[in-house]
Design a protein around this motif. Structure first.
Motif, PDB file in Angstrom:
ATOM      1  N   TYR A 241       0.843  -1.187   0.000  1.00 18.26           N
ATOM      2  CA  TYR A 241       0.000   0.000   0.000  1.00 18.26           C
ATOM      3  C   TYR A 241       0.882   1.241   0.000  1.00 18.26           C
ATOM      4  O   TYR A 241       1.618   1.496   0.951  1.00 18.26           O
ATOM      5  CB  TYR A 241      -0.925   0.016   1.213  1.00 18.26           C
ATOM      6  CG  TYR A 241      -1.587   1.363   1.429  1.00 18.26           C
ATOM      7  CD1 TYR A 241      -2.484   1.879   0.492  1.00 18.26           C
ATOM      8  CD2 TYR A 241      -1.303   2.123   2.559  1.00 18.26           C
ATOM      9  CE1 TYR A 241      -3.079   3.110   0.669  1.00 18.26           C
ATOM     10  CE2 TYR A 241      -1.901   3.353   2.753  1.00 18.26           C
ATOM     11  CZ  TYR A 241      -2.781   3.839   1.810  1.00 18.26           C
ATOM     12  OH  TYR A 241      -3.368   5.067   1.989  1.00 18.26           O
TER      13      TYR A 241
ATOM     14  N   LEU B   7     -10.325   3.423  -6.251  1.00 16.40           N
ATOM     15  CA  LEU B   7      -9.065   3.434  -5.524  1.00 16.40           C
ATOM     16  C   LEU B   7      -9.290   3.815  -4.059  1.00 16.40           C
ATOM     17  O   LEU B   7      -8.756   3.173  -3.148  1.00 16.40           O
ATOM     18  CB  LEU B   7      -8.087   4.391  -6.194  1.00 16.40           C
ATOM     19  CG  LEU B   7      -6.700   4.542  -5.552  1.00 16.40           C
ATOM     20  CD1 LEU B   7      -5.641   4.672  -6.633  1.00 16.40           C
ATOM     21  CD2 LEU B   7      -6.658   5.788  -4.669  1.00 16.40           C
ATOM     22  N   ARG B   8     -10.087   4.857  -3.820  1.00 14.32           N
ATOM     23  CA  ARG B   8     -10.333   5.304  -2.448  1.00 14.32           C
ATOM     24  C   ARG B   8     -11.136   4.269  -1.662  1.00 14.32           C
ATOM     25  O   ARG B   8     -10.927   4.088  -0.457  1.00 14.32           O
ATOM     26  CB  ARG B   8     -11.059   6.649  -2.460  1.00 14.32           C
ATOM     27  CG  ARG B   8     -10.242   7.810  -3.011  1.00 14.32           C
ATOM     28  CD  ARG B   8      -8.889   7.908  -2.339  1.00 14.32           C
ATOM     29  NE  ARG B   8      -8.102   9.038  -2.824  1.00 14.32           N
ATOM     30  CZ  ARG B   8      -6.799   9.179  -2.599  1.00 14.32           C
ATOM     31  NH1 ARG B   8      -6.143   8.256  -1.918  1.00 14.32           N
ATOM     32  NH2 ARG B   8      -6.145  10.229  -3.074  1.00 14.32           N
TER      33      ARG B   8
ATOM     34  N   ALA C 289     -11.024   0.978  -2.140  1.00 12.78           N
ATOM     35  CA  ALA C 289     -10.083  -0.096  -1.803  1.00 12.78           C
ATOM     36  C   ALA C 289      -9.140   0.344  -0.688  1.00 12.78           C
ATOM     37  O   ALA C 289      -8.761  -0.463   0.177  1.00 12.78           O
ATOM     38  CB  ALA C 289      -9.293  -0.506  -3.044  1.00 12.78           C
ATOM     39  N   GLU C 290      -8.772   1.614  -0.695  1.00 13.46           N
ATOM     40  CA  GLU C 290      -7.892   2.149   0.342  1.00 13.46           C
ATOM     41  C   GLU C 290      -8.543   2.033   1.720  1.00 13.46           C
ATOM     42  O   GLU C 290      -7.877   1.654   2.703  1.00 13.46           O
ATOM     43  CB  GLU C 290      -7.572   3.604   0.028  1.00 13.46           C
ATOM     44  CG  GLU C 290      -6.574   4.251   0.955  1.00 13.46           C
ATOM     45  CD  GLU C 290      -6.255   5.668   0.516  1.00 13.46           C
ATOM     46  OE1 GLU C 290      -5.072   6.033   0.505  1.00 13.46           O
ATOM     47  OE2 GLU C 290      -7.205   6.419   0.188  1.00 13.46           O
TER      48      GLU C 290
ATOM     49  N   ILE D 216      -8.464  -1.534   2.933  1.00 15.98           N
ATOM     50  CA  ILE D 216      -7.155  -1.966   3.420  1.00 15.98           C
ATOM     51  C   ILE D 216      -7.042  -1.711   4.921  1.00 15.98           C
ATOM     52  O   ILE D 216      -6.617  -2.581   5.696  1.00 15.98           O
ATOM     53  CB  ILE D 216      -6.025  -1.243   2.666  1.00 15.98           C
ATOM     54  CG1 ILE D 216      -5.943  -1.751   1.219  1.00 15.98           C
ATOM     55  CG2 ILE D 216      -4.689  -1.443   3.365  1.00 15.98           C
ATOM     56  CD1 ILE D 216      -4.956  -0.992   0.365  1.00 15.98           C
TER      57      ILE D 216
ATOM     58  N   ASP E 252      -6.992  -4.826  -5.263  1.00 14.92           N
ATOM     59  CA  ASP E 252      -7.920  -3.861  -5.854  1.00 14.92           C
ATOM     60  C   ASP E 252      -7.343  -2.451  -5.827  1.00 14.92           C
ATOM     61  O   ASP E 252      -7.537  -1.674  -6.768  1.00 14.92           O
ATOM     62  CB  ASP E 252      -9.263  -3.889  -5.111  1.00 14.92           C
ATOM     63  CG  ASP E 252     -10.019  -5.180  -5.331  1.00 14.92           C
ATOM     64  OD1 ASP E 252      -9.699  -5.906  -6.292  1.00 14.92           O
ATOM     65  OD2 ASP E 252     -10.941  -5.473  -4.532  1.00 14.92           O
ATOM     66  N   TYR E 253      -6.643  -2.121  -4.750  1.00 17.87           N
ATOM     67  CA  TYR E 253      -6.050  -0.779  -4.651  1.00 17.87           C
ATOM     68  C   TYR E 253      -4.992  -0.566  -5.726  1.00 17.87           C
ATOM     69  O   TYR E 253      -4.985   0.456  -6.416  1.00 17.87           O
ATOM     70  CB  TYR E 253      -5.438  -0.582  -3.268  1.00 17.87           C
ATOM     71  CG  TYR E 253      -4.733   0.753  -3.100  1.00 17.87           C
ATOM     72  CD1 TYR E 253      -5.447   1.910  -2.825  1.00 17.87           C
ATOM     73  CD2 TYR E 253      -3.346   0.851  -3.228  1.00 17.87           C
ATOM     74  CE1 TYR E 253      -4.814   3.132  -2.684  1.00 17.87           C
ATOM     75  CE2 TYR E 253      -2.694   2.069  -3.096  1.00 17.87           C
ATOM     76  CZ  TYR E 253      -3.435   3.201  -2.816  1.00 17.87           C
ATOM     77  OH  TYR E 253      -2.804   4.415  -2.694  1.00 17.87           O
ATOM     78  N   ASN E 254      -4.100  -1.545  -5.875  1.00 19.89           N
ATOM     79  CA  ASN E 254      -3.015  -1.396  -6.845  1.00 19.89           C
ATOM     80  C   ASN E 254      -3.522  -1.419  -8.283  1.00 19.89           C
ATOM     81  O   ASN E 254      -3.040  -0.648  -9.130  1.00 19.89           O
ATOM     82  CB  ASN E 254      -1.973  -2.490  -6.633  1.00 19.89           C
ATOM     83  CG  ASN E 254      -1.081  -2.221  -5.438  1.00 19.89           C
ATOM     84  OD1 ASN E 254      -0.123  -1.453  -5.505  1.00 19.89           O
ATOM     85  ND2 ASN E 254      -1.391  -2.851  -4.313  1.00 19.89           N
TER      86      ASN E 254
ATOM     87  N   SER F 250      -6.558  -0.547  -9.200  1.00 17.09           N
ATOM     88  CA  SER F 250      -7.315   0.690  -9.382  1.00 17.09           C
ATOM     89  C   SER F 250      -6.381   1.870  -9.646  1.00 17.09           C
ATOM     90  O   SER F 250      -6.705   2.776 -10.422  1.00 17.09           O
ATOM     91  CB  SER F 250      -8.179   0.982  -8.145  1.00 17.09           C
ATOM     92  OG  SER F 250      -9.187   0.017  -7.991  1.00 17.09           O
ATOM     93  N   LYS F 251      -5.222   1.831  -9.027  1.00 15.17           N
ATOM     94  CA  LYS F 251      -4.253   2.906  -9.231  1.00 15.17           C
ATOM     95  C   LYS F 251      -3.740   2.922 -10.666  1.00 15.17           C
ATOM     96  O   LYS F 251      -3.668   3.980 -11.306  1.00 15.17           O
ATOM     97  CB  LYS F 251      -3.090   2.755  -8.255  1.00 15.17           C
ATOM     98  CG  LYS F 251      -2.083   3.890  -8.334  1.00 15.17           C
ATOM     99  CD  LYS F 251      -0.978   3.708  -7.304  1.00 15.17           C
ATOM    100  CE  LYS F 251       0.047   4.836  -7.384  1.00 15.17           C
ATOM    101  NZ  LYS F 251       1.152   4.648  -6.410  1.00 15.17           N
TER     102      LYS F 251
END
Length: 324
Positions: A125, A246-247, A249-250, A253, A304-306, A308-309
């Motif tokens: 992250y 992205l937000r 998924a953040e 986390i 999902d975060y990575n 989405s980024k």
């Protein structure tokens, strides 16, 4: 004038083709990065289920030892064996998923499908500092599709002017030089004659051909302008969706990290209580399942975060050689 407009139109078309190449590189970057993250996730999931199998194997040993001395019933052994078999099944599937992800990444990067890849990274992250407005503004300036649509409008405008040139007169100019004289004598400079002429022609009776060309060019201009407006909205929607994803998924986390810590503590307590004879085998198995689920949710949130980024960067038009 007509030649100038034709040059503008041709230059816009050429730039559009060049932007298409840039877009292809950006999409290739996303494809390769997605494949890489997929392999990282598959590796994490394989490790996760391996840990689950190890925990249940250790628990089964404890249950079997207590059964051998008559402390617990046979049902505890059976339930522990079933839980271990289920975890082993999940590990087999995770291993297969890793092999598939590895072959897929090999295909993307152009290596032999059976190449063994040694990954040095893991899903991490890294906070993304830019806000949504920055992302929207960046996309407005750098997204290849937007620039292509703008160039298509410029080219269509040039085509309209070229078509309207059919209404204008065609101007021609000419100049000639001659000498007069007879026989073999040099006529001399005083016999030199120059004539210059300018002419203009206009096709008045073209049976509406020029007007038809103008209408067709204007229609294409309207289509190009509408396509541009639709592209603007599509790009903005794509950027917004990827940013919000992205937000989201953040946030997952941070919440799943807490859940993993609590699930680990719960599993440890359940084991201690069972060994002390004040807890049940079902408590241990349920705690282990909850721990595996919490870890799975954490890994998925990181993935999902990575992804989405990289999807956000792609929708913004970040060049393939740059990273934000």
């Amino acid at each position: 004038l007509v030649g100038s407009e034709m040059c503008i139109r041709d230059r816009a078309n050429y730039k559009s083709y060049a932007l298409g190449e840039t877009k292809a590189y950006i999409e290739m970057k996303k494809t390769a990065t997605d494949g890489y993250f997929s392999l990282l996730q598959a590796g994490n999931m394989e490790n996760l289920y391996q840990d689950s199998v190890n925990q249940l194997e250790e628990h089964l040993k404890n249950v079997q030892a207590q059964y051998d001395v008559g402390v617990v019933a046979k049902v505890d052994v059976l339930r522990s064996e079933v839980s271990l078999a289920n975890a082993q099944q999940q590990l087999i599937q995770a291993t297969n998923n890793y092999d598939v992800a590895e072959a897929s990444l090999n295909k993307i990067i152009g290596t032999s499908l059976d190449t063994t890849l040694k990954l040095k990274d893991s899903l991490q992250y890294t906070p993304y500092e830019n806000d949504m407005q920055y992302c929207l503004d960046y996309a407005s300036m750098n997204r290849a599709e937007l620039e292509q649509s703008r160039l298509a409008v410029d080219a269509a405008k040039g085509a309209v002017k070229v078509a309207k040139s059919g209404f204008l007169p065609k101007v021609t100019a000419s100049a000639t030089e001659s000498w007069g004289g007879s026989g073999s004598n040099w006529p001399g400079d005083d016999k030199e004659n120059w004539s210059v002429g300018i002419g203009a022609t206009m096709n008045i009776f073209d049976s509406g051909v020029t007007l038809s060309k103008v209408h067709a060019a204007e229609e294409k201009l309207l289509q190009a302008e509408e396509t541009y407006r639709d592209t603007v909205n599509s790009v903005e929607l794509e950027v917004r969706s990827n940013y919000l994803g992205l937000r989201e998924a953040e946030k997952r986390i941070s919440t799943t990290q807490v859940a993993v810590a609590k699930a680990e503590e719960d599993f440890h307590i359940a084991q201690v209580r069972y060994m002390a004879g004040v807890g049940t085998n079902l408590d241990v198995i349920d705690a282990q399942v909850a721990l595996t689920e919490a870890k799975t949710n954490f890994v998925n949130a990181l993935y999902d975060y990575n992804t989405s980024k990289i999807a956000l960067e792609t929708s913004m038009g970040v060049p393939a050689v740059s990273y934000t």
